[in-house]
Structures are given as structure tokens and as C-alpha cells.
Design a protein around this motif. Structure first.
Motif, PDB file in Angstrom:
ATOM      1  N   ASN A 118       0.821  -1.204   0.000  1.00 38.47           N
ATOM      2  CA  ASN A 118       0.000   0.000   0.000  1.00 38.47           C
ATOM      3  C   ASN A 118       0.861   1.262   0.000  1.00 38.47           C
ATOM      4  OD1 ASN A 118      -2.413  -1.471   0.027  1.00 38.47           O
ATOM      5  ND2 ASN A 118      -2.477  -1.529   2.267  1.00 38.47           N
ATOM      6  N   PHE A 119       1.900   1.256   0.828  1.00 35.02           N
ATOM      7  CA  PHE A 119       2.800   2.403   0.895  1.00 35.02           C
ATOM      8  C   PHE A 119       3.520   2.598  -0.440  1.00 35.02           C
ATOM      9  CE2 PHE A 119       6.626   4.730   1.721  1.00 35.02           C
ATOM     10  CZ  PHE A 119       6.309   5.618   2.738  1.00 35.02           C
ATOM     11  N   PHE A 120       4.049   1.517  -0.975  1.00 36.20           N
ATOM     12  CA  PHE A 120       4.826   1.615  -2.210  1.00 36.20           C
ATOM     13  C   PHE A 120       3.957   2.077  -3.375  1.00 36.20           C
ATOM     14  CE2 PHE A 120       6.911  -0.249  -5.997  1.00 36.20           C
ATOM     15  CZ  PHE A 120       8.142   0.376  -5.886  1.00 36.20           C
ATOM     16  N   SER A 121       2.735   1.591  -3.433  1.00 35.09           N
ATOM     17  CA  SER A 121       1.818   1.999  -4.506  1.00 35.09           C
ATOM     18  C   SER A 121       1.544   3.493  -4.447  1.00 35.09           C
ATOM     19  CB  SER A 121       0.507   1.211  -4.415  1.00 35.09           C
ATOM     20  OG  SER A 121       0.725  -0.161  -4.627  1.00 35.09           O
ATOM     21  N   ALA A 122       1.377   4.024  -3.223  1.00 36.28           N
ATOM     22  CA  ALA A 122       1.146   5.455  -3.067  1.00 36.28           C
ATOM     23  C   ALA A 122       2.404   6.250  -3.406  1.00 36.28           C
ATOM     24  CB  ALA A 122       0.698   5.754  -1.637  1.00 36.28           C
ATOM     25  N   TYR A 123       3.580   5.738  -3.007  1.00 40.20           N
ATOM     26  CA  TYR A 123       4.834   6.431  -3.273  1.00 40.20           C
ATOM     27  C   TYR A 123       5.107   6.527  -4.778  1.00 40.20           C
ATOM     28  CZ  TYR A 123       9.747   7.734  -3.077  1.00 40.20           C
ATOM     29  OH  TYR A 123      10.939   8.392  -3.252  1.00 40.20           O
ATOM     30  N   LYS A 124       4.780   5.492  -5.513  1.00 35.65           N
ATOM     31  CA  LYS A 124       5.026   5.479  -6.956  1.00 35.65           C
ATOM     32  C   LYS A 124       4.243   6.561  -7.680  1.00 35.65           C
ATOM     33  CE  LYS A 124       5.363   1.836  -9.474  1.00 35.65           C
ATOM     34  NZ  LYS A 124       5.121   0.536 -10.137  1.00 35.65           N
ATOM     35  N   LYS A 125       3.157   7.037  -7.072  1.00 38.76           N
ATOM     36  CA  LYS A 125       2.313   8.043  -7.713  1.00 38.76           C
ATOM     37  C   LYS A 125       2.770   9.464  -7.398  1.00 38.76           C
ATOM     38  CE  LYS A 125      -1.688   4.955  -7.428  1.00 38.76           C
ATOM     39  NZ  LYS A 125      -3.010   4.719  -6.776  1.00 38.76           N
ATOM     40  N   MET A 126       3.689   9.628  -6.466  1.00 38.92           N
ATOM     41  CA  MET A 126       4.174  10.969  -6.124  1.00 38.92           C
ATOM     42  C   MET A 126       4.904  11.585  -7.305  1.00 38.92           C
ATOM     43  SD  MET A 126       5.542  10.530  -2.205  1.00 38.92           S
ATOM     44  CE  MET A 126       5.868  12.305  -2.070  1.00 38.92           C
ATOM     45  N   GLU A 127       4.851  12.908  -7.392  1.00 38.66           N
ATOM     46  CA  GLU A 127       5.458  13.594  -8.530  1.00 38.66           C
ATOM     47  C   GLU A 127       6.953  13.326  -8.630  1.00 38.66           C
ATOM     48  OE1 GLU A 127       5.494  18.010 -10.646  1.00 38.66           O
ATOM     49  OE2 GLU A 127       4.462  17.682  -8.737  1.00 38.66           O
ATOM     50  N   ARG A 128       7.636  13.257  -7.477  1.00 37.18           N
ATOM     51  CA  ARG A 128       9.073  13.004  -7.506  1.00 37.18           C
ATOM     52  C   ARG A 128       9.386  11.590  -7.969  1.00 37.18           C
ATOM     53  NH1 ARG A 128      12.077  14.549  -3.222  1.00 37.18           N
ATOM     54  NH2 ARG A 128      10.556  16.077  -2.544  1.00 37.18           N
ATOM     55  N   SER A 129       8.429  10.666  -7.821  1.00 35.02           N
ATOM     56  CA  SER A 129       8.614   9.296  -8.288  1.00 35.02           C
ATOM     57  C   SER A 129       8.379   9.202  -9.786  1.00 35.02           C
ATOM     58  CB  SER A 129       7.660   8.350  -7.551  1.00 35.02           C
ATOM     59  OG  SER A 129       7.872   8.382  -6.164  1.00 35.02           O
ATOM     60  N   VAL A 130       7.418   9.965 -10.274  1.00 31.36           N
ATOM     61  CA  VAL A 130       7.054   9.918 -11.689  1.00 31.36           C
ATOM     62  C   VAL A 130       7.995  10.768 -12.539  1.00 31.36           C
ATOM     63  CG1 VAL A 130       5.240  10.436 -13.359  1.00 31.36           C
ATOM     64  CG2 VAL A 130       4.640   9.479 -11.119  1.00 31.36           C
ATOM     65  N   GLU A 131       8.273  12.001 -12.054  1.00 31.33           N
ATOM     66  CA  GLU A 131       9.053  12.957 -12.835  1.00 31.33           C
ATOM     67  C   GLU A 131      10.544  12.890 -12.542  1.00 31.33           C
ATOM     68  OE1 GLU A 131       7.763  14.747 -15.189  1.00 31.33           O
ATOM     69  OE2 GLU A 131       5.681  14.151 -14.779  1.00 31.33           O
ATOM     70  N   GLY A 132      10.931  12.187 -11.494  1.00 27.80           N
ATOM     71  CA  GLY A 132      12.341  12.130 -11.143  1.00 27.80           C
ATOM     72  C   GLY A 132      12.785  13.385 -10.421  1.00 27.80           C
ATOM     73  N   LEU A 133      14.041  13.761 -10.573  1.00 30.12           N
ATOM     74  CA  LEU A 133      14.604  14.864  -9.810  1.00 30.12           C
ATOM     75  C   LEU A 133      13.890  16.181 -10.084  1.00 30.12           C
ATOM     76  CD1 LEU A 133      18.405  14.036 -10.130  1.00 30.12           C
ATOM     77  CD2 LEU A 133      16.829  13.459  -8.272  1.00 30.12           C
ATOM     78  N   GLU A 134      13.431  16.398 -11.294  1.00 29.06           N
ATOM     79  CA  GLU A 134      12.758  17.654 -11.611  1.00 29.06           C
ATOM     80  C   GLU A 134      11.408  17.764 -10.927  1.00 29.06           C
ATOM     81  OE1 GLU A 134      14.348  20.030 -13.058  1.00 29.06           O
ATOM     82  OE2 GLU A 134      16.057  18.678 -13.301  1.00 29.06           O
ATOM     83  N   GLY A 135      10.873  16.652 -10.432  1.00 28.16           N
ATOM     84  CA  GLY A 135       9.620  16.677  -9.702  1.00 28.16           C
ATOM     85  C   GLY A 135       9.811  16.849  -8.204  1.00 28.16           C
ATOM     86  N   ALA A 136      11.064  16.977  -7.767  1.00 26.73           N
ATOM     87  CA  ALA A 136      11.368  17.153  -6.346  1.00 26.73           C
ATOM     88  C   ALA A 136      11.604  18.627  -6.064  1.00 26.73           C
ATOM     89  CB  ALA A 136      12.601  16.331  -5.959  1.00 26.73           C
ATOM     90  N   GLY A 137      10.808  19.204  -5.173  1.00 26.52           N
ATOM     91  CA  GLY A 137      10.850  20.641  -4.947  1.00 26.52           C
ATOM     92  C   GLY A 137      12.173  21.165  -4.432  1.00 26.52           C
ATOM     93  N   GLU A 138      12.969  20.304  -3.790  1.00 33.06           N
ATOM     94  CA  GLU A 138      14.247  20.746  -3.215  1.00 33.06           C
ATOM     95  C   GLU A 138      15.446  20.478  -4.121  1.00 33.06           C
ATOM     96  OE1 GLU A 138      14.171  16.414  -2.374  1.00 33.06           O
ATOM     97  OE2 GLU A 138      12.684  18.022  -2.507  1.00 33.06           O
ATOM     98  N   TRP A 139      15.240  19.792  -5.241  1.00 33.85           N
ATOM     99  CA  TRP A 139      16.346  19.342  -6.068  1.00 33.85           C
ATOM    100  C   TRP A 139      17.195  20.497  -6.599  1.00 33.85           C
ATOM    101  CZ3 TRP A 139      20.070  16.436  -7.235  1.00 33.85           C
ATOM    102  CH2 TRP A 139      20.667  16.444  -8.489  1.00 33.85           C
ATOM    103  N   HIS A 140      16.569  21.597  -7.011  1.00 32.30           N
ATOM    104  CA  HIS A 140      17.336  22.700  -7.597  1.00 32.30           C
ATOM    105  C   HIS A 140      18.347  23.272  -6.609  1.00 32.30           C
ATOM    106  CE1 HIS A 140      14.121  24.715  -5.453  1.00 32.30           C
ATOM    107  NE2 HIS A 140      14.729  25.869  -5.575  1.00 32.30           N
ATOM    108  N   VAL A 141      18.086  23.133  -5.298  1.00 37.65           N
ATOM    109  CA  VAL A 141      19.031  23.607  -4.284  1.00 37.65           C
ATOM    110  C   VAL A 141      20.078  22.534  -3.977  1.00 37.65           C
ATOM    111  CG1 VAL A 141      19.268  24.425  -1.903  1.00 37.65           C
ATOM    112  CG2 VAL A 141      17.303  25.137  -3.296  1.00 37.65           C
TER     113      VAL A 141
END
Length: 243
Positions: free
Chosen positions: A10-33
Motif C-alpha cells: 500500500n505504501f509503495f503503490s502510493a509512493y510510486k504516484k508521487m510527482e518526484r517518483s514519476v518525474e524524477g529529480l525535476e519533480g522534487a521541490g528541493e532538487w534545484h538547491v
């Protein structure tokens, strides 16, 4: 306690749908820093602690790293990493971060993204990372901000119409286990003060290079309206140190 929620279906299925999981680093709000704080990775030996889907491992290879080892406790995460971010120069190891035991001065760079707030003893990790880094090596990591982790209920206070009123801080000085909700219930995290993170690094022998409390990029603030609430309290802390 070495909790492995990421192998829970259940946890993994929800995590896979997160933007950072789908889009990779560009979907992670802190990545640019985080990216700004990384040293040159060209021809470097890199260790990624809590590598997840392997996005940072792939980035290191794209930056011409000589070799990368990704460590994660979750078999499901590593399976996804091998499918999405595989490369002959990347080795993935299934292991709790607390159990790492690499050779002295083995790596040029150690990175970690949003993993250490799941670890009971940050001091132990600091010692192990310091030992496996070469002199002059860099250790760059992100964590959930102590202001974010202080309470078990890690969420906004809402009014009766569902509007976000404020972010409460409580029990800040009481370090230790927090049982909270992230994607599913009963997620174990460990709260530490800002000063504990800094002092544990200094006591081991690291030199502090940069400390950042990132906000989302301008592009993310413009494209995702609710991201503006991330200007109201720090969610992440990123620290760069050198051996």
C-alpha cells in the motif's frame, strides 16, 4: 528500529504516484538547491544512501562519475531503480543505512536524499560516512526540517472550511521517535533539533560548507498554486560538509 515501509504494498503503490517518483529529480521541490551544493562528480566515486528509485545515482553517472553505489533497505525500491536507472557503473545494494561498512576512504562524495529522519542515530551515520570518505571528500544530504518533524501530527492546522491556518511547532526540544502519517499510517521517523544535526557533524570532524532551507523553484511556485504554502514554513533542510 529499522522500519521498511517501502516494501509495504500500500505504501509503495502510493509512493510510486508521487510527482518526484514519476518525474524524477525535476519533480522534487528541493532538487534545484541540492544540485547547487553538489561538488563536481566527474571521475568521482559516489555513494548514495537511501537511493530509492536511483535518480541521484543516474544523475551522478550523467555527470561522468567513475562509479556509484546506491544503498537502500527496500527491495521494491531497488527493483524499480534497476528498471528505471540502471547502468553498468551503478551497483545497488539492499541494506539498511545503519549497517553500512565500507572501506576506509573509499568514496569521494556521499549523498543522501530525505532518508536520515528515518534513522535512529544520526551520530552513528556521521561516523560511518566520515570514515568511508576520502580526505577532502564531500557529504551532501537533505532531510525533513526539524520544524517539520517536531510533532507526531506533521500537518497544517485547518479551519472548518479546510483552509490552512498555520503550521504548529511543539515538543521541539524532545528528540526521538515520532509515529506519524506519510502516505499511510504508522510511519516511524526520528526528530532531532537543528543544533543536533550540526553538532553531530562537527564533533565527528566535518567542516560545514553550506546550510540551506530550500523553497520550491519559481517554475514550481507558478505551476502548482498550493506550493506557495511552502513559503510559510521550512519543509526541508540541506547540509553540505567536507572531510
Amino acid at each position: 528500529m529499522k522500519q521498511n515501509k517501502y516494501d509495504d504494498m500500500n505504501f509503495f503503490s502510493a509512493y510510486k504516484k508521487m510527482e518526484r517518483s514519476v518525474e524524477g529529480l525535476e519533480g522534487a521541490g528541493e532538487w534545484h538547491v541540492l544540485k547547487e551544493l553538489l561538488p563536481s562528480l566527474e571521475n568521482k566515486s559516489v555513494l548514495d544512501l537511501g537511493c530509492g528509485f536511483g535518480w541521484h545515482c543516474r544523475y551522478a553517472i550523467d555527470q561522468q562519475a567513475r562509479s556509484v553505489i546506491g544503498v537502500d533497505i527496500s527491495e521494491k525500491m531497488l527493483q524499480q531503480a534497476r528498471e528505471m536507472n540502471n547502468d553498468s557503473l551503478i551497483s545497488y545494494i539492499k541494506m539498511p543505512i545503519e549497517d553500512i561498512n565500507f572501506s576506509h576512504s573509499q568514496f569521494d562524495v556521499v549523498i543522501s536524499s530525505l532518508a536520515f529522519h528515518y534513522i535512529e542515530s544520526f551520530e552513528t551515520i556521521c561516523k560511518k560516512v566520515y570514515d568511508c570518505l576520502k580526505p577532502g571528500g564531500s557529504f551532501v544530504f537533505s532531510i525533513e526540517h526539524p520544524i517539520f518533524t517536531s510533532r507526531n501530527d506533521q500537518d497544517w492546522y485547518f479551519d472548518d472550511k479546510g483552509n490552512r491556518l498555520h503550521w504548529a511547532v511543539d515538543n521541539y526540544q524532545l528528540e526521538g521517535l515520532r509515529e506519524t502519517t506519510f502516505l499511510t499510517d504508522n510511519v516511524i521517523k526520528y526528530h532531532r533539533t537543528f543544533s543536533t544535526y550540526i553538532n553531530d557533524l562537527i564533533i565527528v570532524g566535518f567542516n560545514i560548507k553550506k546550510v540551506r532551507e530550500p523553497i520550491p523553484s519559481e517554475e514550481m511556485l507558478e505551476s502548482i498554486p498550493e506550493m506557495k504554502d511552502e513559503l510559510r514554513r521550512p519543509m526541508f533542510l540541506i547540509i553540505s560538509v567536507e572531510k
